[in-house]
Design an enzyme around this catalytic site. Structure first.
Site, PDB file in Angstrom:
ATOM      1  N   ARG A 126     -53.990 -15.822 -40.874  1.00 33.22           N
ATOM      2  CA  ARG A 126     -53.659 -15.462 -39.490  1.00 33.22           C
ATOM      3  C   ARG A 126     -53.979 -13.984 -39.275  1.00 33.22           C
ATOM      4  O   ARG A 126     -53.224 -13.113 -39.693  1.00 33.22           O
ATOM      5  CB  ARG A 126     -52.159 -15.717 -39.246  1.00 33.22           C
ATOM      6  CG  ARG A 126     -51.740 -15.714 -37.783  1.00 33.22           C
ATOM      7  CD  ARG A 126     -50.222 -15.645 -37.652  1.00 33.22           C
ATOM      8  NE  ARG A 126     -49.777 -14.276 -37.789  1.00 33.22           N
ATOM      9  CZ  ARG A 126     -48.583 -13.896 -38.251  1.00 33.22           C
ATOM     10  NH1 ARG A 126     -47.688 -14.770 -38.611  1.00 33.22           N
ATOM     11  NH2 ARG A 126     -48.271 -12.613 -38.349  1.00 33.22           N
ATOM     12  N   HIS A 181     -48.064 -13.169 -34.974  1.00 37.17           N
ATOM     13  CA  HIS A 181     -47.614 -14.567 -34.878  1.00 37.17           C
ATOM     14  C   HIS A 181     -47.821 -15.076 -33.449  1.00 37.17           C
ATOM     15  O   HIS A 181     -48.436 -16.121 -33.231  1.00 37.17           O
ATOM     16  CB  HIS A 181     -46.145 -14.678 -35.291  1.00 37.17           C
ATOM     17  CG  HIS A 181     -45.553 -16.010 -34.993  1.00 37.17           C
ATOM     18  ND1 HIS A 181     -45.942 -17.154 -35.658  1.00 37.17           N
ATOM     19  CD2 HIS A 181     -44.629 -16.405 -34.072  1.00 37.17           C
ATOM     20  CE1 HIS A 181     -45.263 -18.190 -35.164  1.00 37.17           C
ATOM     21  NE2 HIS A 181     -44.476 -17.755 -34.205  1.00 37.17           N
ATOM     22  N   TYR A 190     -43.958  -6.185 -40.749  1.00 34.92           N
ATOM     23  CA  TYR A 190     -43.697  -6.874 -42.019  1.00 34.92           C
ATOM     24  C   TYR A 190     -44.956  -7.130 -42.844  1.00 34.92           C
ATOM     25  O   TYR A 190     -44.889  -7.700 -43.910  1.00 34.92           O
ATOM     26  CB  TYR A 190     -42.965  -8.204 -41.767  1.00 34.92           C
ATOM     27  CG  TYR A 190     -43.672  -9.136 -40.781  1.00 34.92           C
ATOM     28  CD1 TYR A 190     -44.732  -9.938 -41.192  1.00 34.92           C
ATOM     29  CD2 TYR A 190     -43.291  -9.187 -39.441  1.00 34.92           C
ATOM     30  CE1 TYR A 190     -45.382 -10.768 -40.296  1.00 34.92           C
ATOM     31  CE2 TYR A 190     -43.931 -10.021 -38.537  1.00 34.92           C
ATOM     32  CZ  TYR A 190     -44.976 -10.812 -38.970  1.00 34.92           C
ATOM     33  OH  TYR A 190     -45.628 -11.638 -38.086  1.00 34.92           O
TER      34      TYR A 190
HETATM   35  C1  LIG Z   1     -37.823 -26.422 -35.303  1.00 35.27           C
HETATM   36  C2  LIG Z   1     -38.235 -25.017 -35.093  1.00 35.27           C
HETATM   37  N1  LIG Z   1     -37.648 -24.040 -35.773  1.00 35.27           N
HETATM   38  C3  LIG Z   1     -38.029 -22.749 -35.600  1.00 35.27           C
HETATM   39  C4  LIG Z   1     -38.984 -22.436 -34.674  1.00 35.27           C
HETATM   40  C5  LIG Z   1     -39.425 -20.999 -34.479  1.00 35.27           C
HETATM   41  N2  LIG Z   1     -40.760 -20.847 -35.036  1.00 35.27           N
HETATM   42  C6  LIG Z   1     -41.847 -20.890 -34.255  1.00 35.27           C
HETATM   43  S1  LIG Z   1     -43.247 -20.762 -35.136  1.00 35.27           S
HETATM   44  C7  LIG Z   1     -42.418 -20.629 -36.586  1.00 35.27           C
HETATM   45  C8  LIG Z   1     -43.143 -20.452 -37.886  1.00 35.27           C
HETATM   46  C9  LIG Z   1     -44.196 -21.473 -38.070  1.00 35.27           C
HETATM   47  O1  LIG Z   1     -44.974 -21.156 -39.199  1.00 35.27           O
HETATM   48  P1  LIG Z   1     -46.139 -22.108 -39.646  1.00 35.27           P
HETATM   49  O2  LIG Z   1     -45.658 -23.514 -39.703  1.00 35.27           O
HETATM   50  O3  LIG Z   1     -46.732 -21.543 -40.868  1.00 35.27           O
HETATM   51  O4  LIG Z   1     -47.174 -22.042 -38.412  1.00 35.27           O
HETATM   52  P2  LIG Z   1     -47.983 -20.770 -37.875  1.00 35.27           P
HETATM   53  O5  LIG Z   1     -47.075 -20.069 -36.894  1.00 35.27           O
HETATM   54  O6  LIG Z   1     -48.331 -19.915 -39.022  1.00 35.27           O
HETATM   55  O7  LIG Z   1     -49.158 -21.329 -37.178  1.00 35.27           O
HETATM   56  C10 LIG Z   1     -41.052 -20.700 -36.365  1.00 35.27           C
HETATM   57  C11 LIG Z   1     -40.031 -20.605 -37.417  1.00 35.27           C
HETATM   58  C12 LIG Z   1     -39.568 -23.490 -33.944  1.00 35.27           C
HETATM   59  N3  LIG Z   1     -40.538 -23.293 -33.058  1.00 35.27           N
HETATM   60  N4  LIG Z   1     -39.197 -24.764 -34.178  1.00 35.27           N
END
Ligand SMILES: Cc1ncc(C[n+]2csc(CCOP(=O)(O)OP(=O)(O)O)c2C)c(N)n1
Ligand SMILES: [Mg+2]
Length: 361
Positions: free
Chosen positions: A258, A262, A271
């Site tokens: 990435r 985020h 971070y």
């Molecule tokens: C059920 C849930 N818990 C927490 C969140 C908050 N949240 C949004 S994105 C994320 C991290 C996702 O990481 P990853 O699966 O690696 O996907 P990326 O963002 O790297 O594409 C979190 C914790 C959410 N959207 N849904």
């Protein structure tokens, strides 16, 4: 000791082009005609131009929070280009590369991120699922889609995309377990971009690879170089073919990075080391394919590249203008599409929203 080995496994990783776009061996059949790779290249650049526009719209107060896919374009384009129109894409929130390839329009994506429900009412791939913001909740949905195909004896597959962080959720394990035992036509594509907001991959799971989580579900798991669009298309294509012909499900972990924050609500410098990010720019998937195409003399850095960027700027600027010119939905719309009968507390909120809207008009 009366102990015997009862199981062992290996995880393989596929890559066709090195970081500089040099083939490491023979390319898969679809890539032997080099010009067939040009649409993949164009689609990756289109996604990047779209992402940059969406970020700038958010920064100027004209879009809601947005999740850029900067650096991950090869995963979505490679995967979606391996699908047939009849397959179903079940995406997460950073999968615009795949959605754009499938025919979701830039205007629809902007509407979605602008908070307009109509952004999920795709004019193109009607059977594809809307974006899932809840992490990993889309994986059981994708398994359900695959179950429907199986029960109806339709030669179609469901392709679900989720992040590395999503593989820690029960939804992921439950869905792949079901896919294993019912031999579902499902491909689960993990976009391992090394980060889940501020949680690095190393703090996400003690497993050596995320692909090996498939082994416990009784289905094959593998890794692919997610910055190599040829490899992604090849491996996802093979898994989809297997799924459509009764061979069951597959988990594929695509290794990428990435390069951006985020979302627009995040500041990754808090971070993440800048040096880590700049090192990963050397592995840019767009640069990698461009180097190969240029060496193969089917693409030029000046004419072809300039024309592409100019035509994409026109297309995406027009999409932004169309999005901004779209009349807003009435405030009641946010209550209207979820329940057959609105629960009383929400009915009260709806009435209040309509009254406030009338007062502001
Ligand atoms: C059920 C849930 N818990 C927490 C969140 C908050 N949240 C949004 S994105 C994320 C991290 C996702 O990481 P990853 O699966 O690696 O996907 P990326 O963002 O790297 O594409 C979190 C914790 C959410 N959207 N849904
Ligand atoms: Mg991630």
């Amino acid at each position: 000791m009366p102990t015997e080995r009862v199981s062992q496994f290996s995880i393989f990783r596929t890559r066709y082009l090195d970081h500089e776009g040099v083939p490491l061996g023979p390319l898969p059949a679809f890539a032997t005609d080099t010009t067939s790779l040009i649409p993949l290249y164009r689609a990756m650049v289109r996604t990047r131009v779209f992402d940059a526009k969406a970020v700038s719209l958010q920064r100027t107060g004209r879009l809601g929070t947005f999740a850029s896919s900067l650096g991950q374009e090869a995963v979505g384009v490679g995967a979606a280009s391996a699908m047939t129109p009849n397959d179903v894409l079940v995406p997460a929130f950073r999968d615009q590369a795949a959605q754009l390839w499938r025919g979701v329009t830039p205007v629809e994506l902007l509407l979605y991120w602008g908070g307009d429900e109509r952004g999920s009412d795709f004019s193109g791939p009607r059977q594809d699922f809307p974006i899932s913001v809840p992490v990993a909740s889309q994986v059981p949905h994708a398994a359900g889609v695959a179950l429907a195909f199986k029960l109806r004896h339709e030669p179609r597959a469901s392709l679900c995309i989720l992040g590395d962080g999503g593989t820690s959720k029960g939804d992921f394990y439950e869905a792949i377990n079901t896919a294993g035992i019912w031999r579902l036509p499902l491909v689960v594509l993990i976009v391992n971009n090394q980060w889940a907001i501020s949680v690095p991959r190393s703090a996400q799971s003690a497993a050596e690879t995320l692909a090996q989580k498939a082994i416990a579900a009784g289905i094959p798991g593998e890794q692919v170089d997610g910055n190599d669009v040829i490899a992604v298309r090849d491996r996802v294509g093979q898994a989809l073919d297997r799924a459509r012909t009764g061979g069951g499900a597959t988990v594929i972990e695509a290794l990428t990075y990435r390069l951006g924050d985020h979302t627009t609500a995040d500041d990754a410098r808090r971070y993440r080391d800048d040096r880590e990010v700049s090192e990963h720019w050397h592995d840019d998937p767009i640069l990698r394919l461009r180097q190969y195409l240029v060496k193969q003399a089917v693409w030029t850095r000046d004419d072809d590249e300039e024309q592409l960027l100019a035509s994409l700027a026109t297309e995406i600027d027009q999409a932004a203008a169309d999005y901004l010119a779209t009349a807003r939905q009435p405030a009641g719309s946010m209550f209207d599409f979820l329940f057959a009968t609105l629960p009383a507390p929400l009915a009260d909120q709806r009435a209040q929203a309509l009254a406030e809207e009338a007062g502001n008009a």
